[in-house]
Enzyme design. Structure first.
Site, PDB file in Angstrom:
ATOM      1  N   LYS A  17       0.866  -1.185   0.000  1.00  0.00           N
ATOM      2  CA  LYS A  17       0.000   0.000   0.000  1.00  0.00           C
ATOM      3  C   LYS A  17       0.897   1.228   0.000  1.00  0.00           C
ATOM      4  CE  LYS A  17      -4.368   0.274   0.553  1.00  0.00           C
ATOM      5  NZ  LYS A  17      -5.236  -0.246  -0.533  1.00  0.00           N
ATOM      6  N   THR A  62      -3.705  -5.323   0.503  1.00  0.00           N
ATOM      7  CA  THR A  62      -3.020  -4.046   0.743  1.00  0.00           C
ATOM      8  C   THR A  62      -3.826  -3.220   1.732  1.00  0.00           C
ATOM      9  OG1 THR A  62      -4.044  -2.893  -1.128  1.00  0.00           O
ATOM     10  CG2 THR A  62      -1.994  -4.070  -1.566  1.00  0.00           C
ATOM     11  N   ASP A  63      -5.135  -3.447   1.771  1.00  0.00           N
ATOM     12  CA  ASP A  63      -5.936  -2.707   2.753  1.00  0.00           C
ATOM     13  C   ASP A  63      -5.539  -3.091   4.179  1.00  0.00           C
ATOM     14  OD1 ASP A  63      -8.269  -0.863   3.235  1.00  0.00           O
ATOM     15  OD2 ASP A  63      -8.849  -2.611   4.418  1.00  0.00           O
ATOM     16  N   PHE A 167      33.691  26.743 -11.989  1.00  0.00           N
ATOM     17  CA  PHE A 167      33.614  25.635 -12.953  1.00  0.00           C
ATOM     18  C   PHE A 167      34.449  26.037 -14.165  1.00  0.00           C
ATOM     19  CE2 PHE A 167      31.489  22.872 -16.174  1.00  0.00           C
ATOM     20  CZ  PHE A 167      31.806  21.655 -15.568  1.00  0.00           C
ATOM     21  N   GLN A 227      30.210  18.158  -8.585  1.00  0.00           N
ATOM     22  CA  GLN A 227      30.683  16.788  -8.371  1.00  0.00           C
ATOM     23  C   GLN A 227      31.620  16.719  -7.158  1.00  0.00           C
ATOM     24  OE1 GLN A 227      30.242  18.203 -11.376  1.00  0.00           O
ATOM     25  NE2 GLN A 227      30.017  16.707 -13.019  1.00  0.00           N
ATOM     26  N   ASN A 253      21.666  20.796 -10.526  1.00  0.00           N
ATOM     27  CA  ASN A 253      22.414  22.056 -10.524  1.00  0.00           C
ATOM     28  C   ASN A 253      21.444  23.164 -10.925  1.00  0.00           C
ATOM     29  OD1 ASN A 253      24.385  23.978 -10.557  1.00  0.00           O
ATOM     30  ND2 ASN A 253      25.729  22.911 -12.015  1.00  0.00           N
ATOM     31  N   HIS A 255      20.820  26.278 -12.024  1.00  0.00           N
ATOM     32  CA  HIS A 255      21.690  27.293 -12.623  1.00  0.00           C
ATOM     33  C   HIS A 255      21.169  28.704 -12.385  1.00  0.00           C
ATOM     34  CE1 HIS A 255      23.800  24.076 -14.647  1.00  0.00           C
ATOM     35  NE2 HIS A 255      22.688  23.648 -15.202  1.00  0.00           N
TER      36      HIS A 255
HETATM   37  O1  LIG Z   1      29.385  21.816 -11.248  1.00  0.00           O
HETATM   38  C1  LIG Z   1      29.152  21.626 -12.462  1.00  0.00           C
HETATM   39  N1  LIG Z   1      29.363  20.383 -12.994  1.00  0.00           N
HETATM   40  C2  LIG Z   1      29.121  20.107 -14.313  1.00  0.00           C
HETATM   41  O2  LIG Z   1      29.346  18.957 -14.786  1.00  0.00           O
HETATM   42  C3  LIG Z   1      28.661  21.158 -15.121  1.00  0.00           C
HETATM   43  N2  LIG Z   1      28.333  21.231 -16.435  1.00  0.00           N
HETATM   44  C4  LIG Z   1      27.908  22.506 -16.660  1.00  0.00           C
HETATM   45  O3  LIG Z   1      27.497  22.951 -17.778  1.00  0.00           O
HETATM   46  N3  LIG Z   1      28.000  23.246 -15.521  1.00  0.00           N
HETATM   47  C5  LIG Z   1      28.454  22.425 -14.549  1.00  0.00           C
HETATM   48  N4  LIG Z   1      28.704  22.639 -13.221  1.00  0.00           N
END
Ligand SMILES: O=c1[nH]c(=O)c2[nH]c(=O)[nH]c2[nH]1
Length: 306
Positions: A17, A62-63, A167, A227, A253, A255
């Site tokens: 459930k 499941t009930d 980056f 990463q 990410n 942006h």
């Molecule tokens: O921290 C980031 N990792 C990425 O792999 C990546 N690729 C990207 O376009 N920007 C970023 N920023």
């Protein structure tokens, strides 16, 4: 095209459930407590006959699972969602004959007391942000074959730093237009799950500590990439908590692009951004100990929510 002629058989199956919305109020005194949960149960075992012959003799509805989930919120209490989940999973494996393993997934929504006259109110709360605490418990087998796995976690923890993120130096190809940067906004909505080595721990203290550890690394690391931030967050957690075997992190990410104000003759030194909600880079990493005990079926998801 190859034509297959093999016998058609039943593959892996499970049932339960999903998403029981359990709200438990503890009202033994005038100062109430609230636990607001989304609980899913999932059973595996020999339920072949139900699929192959429509025979329900071994199928606990499941009930009934749902009724148990609600009743256990009172019978066992939900002081800690981990212990409540363990009690449910153990019950299904130990007391329901055909069940070989049970998985209980819980999301917990956090409420904060409303402040009245400088103090937290006894029975009024507001929902705290988007952040959700999670646990996924799996209990399998009995006797000396018994295995139990507890995976704690959180999701939708939205965090942003306005500098301290870079980056650059990335691989380029004919389609690369991204400019390297040594100062950018880094923001994400973090999902983290950590696997305990045992079924008992100081659950709340550990949760608060892991959350704080990850946020401290996010804030203080001069990040070369999301990463790297994820790995360092995971490493810090494992260094601090020897009873955590591994941690999995998933981070969109989110942006933030510096808005082009030059068109208006206005400087923009990382002060005005356009927050793009999609597309987003989705970065996922796990960090583990080489001597981590076997995870078995601990990571096999059910609803996908946890
Ligand atoms: O921290 C980031 N990792 C990425 O792999 C990546 N690729 C990207 O376009 N920007 C970023 N920023």
């Amino acid at each position: 095209m190859t034509e297959l002629t093999g016998k058609i058989v039943l593959g892996p199956h499970r049932y339960g459930k999903a998403e029981n919305r359990v709200v438990r109020i503890v009202r033994d005194t005038a100062r109430h407590e609230i636990r607001d949960l989304n609980v899913s149960s999932c059973l595996r075992g020999d339920f072949d006959a139900a699929h192959l012959e429509g025979d329900q003799a071994t199928v606990l509805p499941t009930d009934s699972q749902k009724q148990t989930i609600f009743s256990y919120a009172k019978e066992k209490g939900v002081t800690f969602i981990e212990d409540y989940g363990l009690a449910l999973a153990r019950h299904f494996v130990d007391d329901v004959d055909p069940v070989e393993s049970a998985r209980i997934e819980i999301e917990e929504y956090v409420w904060e007391r409303v402040v009245v006259d400088g103090a937290g109110h006894d029975h009024t709360w507001t929902r705290k942000g988007s952040e959700v605490r999670t646990v996924a418990i799996t209990v399998q087998g009995s006797g000396s074959d018994r295995k139990e796995w507890v995976i704690g976690g959180l999701k939708d923890l939205v965090v942003l730093k306005s500098t301290g993120s870079e980056f650059s130096g990335f691989l380029t190809d004919p389609y690369t237009v991204l400019e390297p940067t040594h100062d950018r906004v880094m923001a994400t909505s973090l999902v983290a799950q950590w696997r305990f080595t045992a079924s008992d721990a100081d659950w709340d203290v550990t949760y608060d500590g892991i959350r704080a550890t990850m946020l401290e690394v996010f804030a203080t690391l001069q990040s070369k990439a999301l990463q790297q931030t994820l790995f360092e967050m995971g490493r810090a957690v494992l260094e601090k908590y020897p009873f955590i075997a591994e941690i999995r992190l998933s981070a969109p990410n989110k942006h933030h692009f510096a808005y082009d104000l030059a068109r208006f003759g206005v400087d923009n030194d990382n002060e005005v951004f356009h927050a793009d909600d999609r597309p987003y880079g989705l970065i996922q990493a796990s960090v583990l100990r080489e001597d981590a005990p076997d995870a078995g079926i601990a990571w096999e998801p059910y609803t996908g929510a946890v």
